[in-house]
Motif scaffolding. Structure first.
Motif, PDB file in Angstrom:
ATOM      1  N   ARG A 167     -36.392   1.447 -40.942  1.00 41.57           N
ATOM      2  CA  ARG A 167     -37.633   1.226 -40.395  1.00 41.57           C
ATOM      3  C   ARG A 167     -37.412   0.469 -39.184  1.00 41.57           C
ATOM      4  N   ARG A 188     -36.656  14.759 -47.234  1.00 39.65           N
ATOM      5  CA  ARG A 188     -37.511  14.528 -48.497  1.00 39.65           C
ATOM      6  C   ARG A 188     -37.552  13.195 -48.744  1.00 39.65           C
ATOM      7  N   ARG A 191     -39.499  11.159 -45.471  1.00 41.66           N
ATOM      8  CA  ARG A 191     -40.695  11.495 -45.110  1.00 41.66           C
ATOM      9  C   ARG A 191     -41.601  10.172 -45.649  1.00 41.66           C
ATOM     10  N   PRO A 192     -41.645   9.557 -46.668  1.00 43.77           N
ATOM     11  CA  PRO A 192     -42.356   8.285 -46.878  1.00 43.77           C
ATOM     12  C   PRO A 192     -42.172   7.157 -45.979  1.00 43.77           C
ATOM     13  N   LEU A 193     -41.071   7.077 -45.533  1.00 46.40           N
ATOM     14  CA  LEU A 193     -40.880   6.051 -44.212  1.00 46.40           C
ATOM     15  C   LEU A 193     -41.615   6.371 -43.190  1.00 46.40           C
ATOM     16  N   TYR A 194     -41.526   7.513 -42.590  1.00 44.76           N
ATOM     17  CA  TYR A 194     -42.226   8.126 -41.575  1.00 44.76           C
ATOM     18  C   TYR A 194     -43.704   8.178 -41.706  1.00 44.76           C
ATOM     19  N   GLU A 195     -44.231   8.428 -42.792  1.00 47.53           N
ATOM     20  CA  GLU A 195     -45.777   8.267 -43.282  1.00 47.53           C
ATOM     21  C   GLU A 195     -46.310   7.088 -42.956  1.00 47.53           C
ATOM     22  N   SER A 196     -45.449   5.938 -43.374  1.00 48.68           N
ATOM     23  CA  SER A 196     -45.842   4.591 -43.310  1.00 48.68           C
ATOM     24  C   SER A 196     -46.075   4.058 -41.808  1.00 48.68           C
TER      25      SER A 196
END
Length: 211
Positions: A167, A188, A191-196
């Motif tokens: 991050r 996979r 992806r959650p980091l980039y979405e945040s």
């Protein structure tokens, strides 16, 4: 460097291998097939359109989303992030990426093999590192071209994971990209980091690899 209508390729040695980027949907695969069969090392092919069948090459394949973040501000990172300007930090970034992506093909390490000093002289190209207690804990590469930014090689070695390094290095590099839309290809786990951080999946890209 091999430029053809529909694809771009870089043919390296037994460690670097062959890297192909498909640039048109439905590209003729004959020359790509020949390059893959003649490759001195590992083969990696990216098809951002997910429209080219390369199953005859016997390569492993999977999909990852191409993601887009619109231009806009980003929060300050909560650890030290710097743009690389010297050989020492560039080598540390190279080591972090090799370890983070488990690129065993580049071991034993040869300084400058993956990130040569000439990289820093390329227009629009920057390398960033995040540091914990002065030690490089993660790195990434950004490219700005034709009014678009892109992130590559966002890597964190195993010993620094789960500490916010990914991050931090993303936020630190985004600070210099606030005026342009930014793209990346997400794993996979990433992806959650980039979405945040405001990235949205645009389309799936298919990867083919011998590794």
């Amino acid at each position: 460097m091999i430029r053809r209508p529909g694809f771009l390729a870089v043919a390296g040695d037994e460690r670097a291998g062959l890297r192909v980027l498909i640039q048109e949907a439905g590209v003729d695969t004959d020359e790509i097939t020949d390059l893959a069969k003649q490759a001195a090392g590992p083969v990696d092919i990216e098809d951002p359109f997910s429209s080219t069948d390369l199953s005859h090459l016997g390569l492993r394949n999977w999909q990852m989303p191409v993601m887009l973040r619109q231009a806009g501000p980003a929060p300050e990172p909560d650890m030290d992030v710097v743009r690389v300007r010297d050989e020492e930090h560039l080598e540390a970034a190279e080591r972090a990426v090799i370890a983070g992506f488990e690129l065993t093909r580049f071991e034993p390490h040869r300084a400058g093999e993956m990130f040569p000093m000439a990289l820093l002289d390329e227009p629009g190209v920057d390398v960033y590192v995040a540091r914990i207690d002065g030690e490089v804990a993660g790195a990434c590469v950004t490219v700005v071209d034709n009014g678009l930014g892109s992130h590559y090689w966002v890597g964190t070695p195993a010993e620094f994971r789960s500490r916010g390094v990914g991050r931090a290095v993303m936020l630190g590099s985004l600070a210099d990209l606030v005026d342009v839309p930014v793209t990346l290809t997400a794993s996979r786990l990433g992806r959650p980091l980039y979405e945040s951080l405001g990235f949205v999946a645009a389309s799936p890209a298919t990867w083919w690899s011998s590794t």
